[in-house]
Design a protein around this motif. Structure first.
Motif: not given
Length: 313
Positions: A221-230
């Motif tokens: 999930m942290p990788f998914v959320l980081r991509t979503w944030m950008y």
């Protein structure tokens, strides 16, 4: 083929050697229904489930408040970290994106723009992250007590809403410090936050069910959320980047309808003078309401469908 039958234990007053009654499965079900017996751990109907949740509303509120109070209990600064964490994130993003990458060049009131985006994005990302631990992080509670399991992701989403409301005081001070004074449009923040809270809760329940079955979801999930944030325009303007023919049309539509970007834009529109209606995608309120309805209701039903499986094996 031998038919499946069941022989119940003999009553205490059954004479020795007497034949015991033999029931077919259908007859056993009828016998259980006649005596008010139900299957242990069976999933209730959706309406009954909603009633159970309403009956646990005080537990949900108390659980969320207790989690919020205990979150920083070991830190010397205590609850101040609720404000410091998004502020420190905003400071880092300002230095990297605003100064080094100079994204502030095309954005008026960049500091209010950035800080609002960070606070609102943190609300969504923290709610989803908490959802991944809603079941796996409370297995003792799930296995020991009987209660609607949706209470856990709902309580954790409520905790994040409480934390956001607590830290909004700092956001208001920053906005006023940079010339954004309270005005009637600030009232639009209330429906915007409500829709975002419903959306966050629905997504939290989806990831809670997924992570309960596949714990690796919490690591991904942290990788998914980081991509979503950008992709959500937290530290840059989606409207500015989409001008001209920089990206294909379908990408532009996806970025405009991105739920995180929609909720961030609504809050910026409510709080920042220079962020006018021209910066919003068409039908923005309908898009926000649609995301809240689809994810809120859909996430709840999706979580309820696996109610009897949480905490087992």
């Amino acid at each position: 083929m031998v038919s499946q039958t069941a022989t119940p234990p003999a009553p205490a007053d059954t004479p020795a050697g007497a034949a015991l009654p033999v029931y077919a499965p259908g007859e056993l079900a009828a016998l259980a229904a006649r005596h008010g017996l139900t299957m242990s751990g069976a999933r209730p109907s959706l309406v009954a489930y909603v009633r159970q949740l309403w009956g646990r509303r005080h537990f949900i509120t108390a659980f969320a408040t207790a989690k919020l109070t205990a979150q920083y209990s070991q830190a010397k600064l205590g609850q101040i970290w609720q404000i410091m964490t998004p502020l420190l994130n905003a400071t880092v993003y300002y230095f990297i994106f605003g100064v080094l990458m100079n994204t502030k060049r095309n954005v008026e009131d960049f500091v209010p723009f950035l800080v609002t985006g960070v606070f609102i994005w943190t609300f969504t990302s923290s709610s989803i992250t908490a959802g991944t631990r809603a079941i796996s992080g409370n297995l003792g509670l799930v296995r020991a007590l009987h209660f609607p399991r949706a209470s856990l992701p709902i309580a954790l989403a409520l905790q994040q809403l409480q934390q956001l409301l607590f830290s909004l005081g700092a956001l208001v001070l920053i906005l006023v410090g940079f010339g954004q004074f309270p005005k009637p449009s600030w009232l639009l923040a209330v429906p915007a936050l409500f829709l975002q809270a419903v959306f966050n809760t629905g997504v939290s329940m989806v990831v809670a069910r997924l992570a309960a079955r596949t714990p690796d979801i919490a690591q991904l999930m942290p990788f998914v959320l980081r991509t979503w944030m950008y992709a959500s325009g937290v530290m840059w303007s989606v409207d500015t980047m989409l001008r001209g023919d920089r990206v294909p049309h379908f990408v532009m539509v996806m970025l405009e309808c991105n739920p995180a970007a929609v909720f961030i834009d609504l809050m910026r529109f409510a709080l920042i003078d220079s962020f006018g209606a021209s910066h919003l995608p068409p039908h923005v309120w309908a898009i926000a309401a649609g995301w809240a309805l689809v994810c809120g209701v859909g996430g709840f039903v999706y979580f309820w469908q696996a109610e009897e499986r949480y905490g087992r094996g």
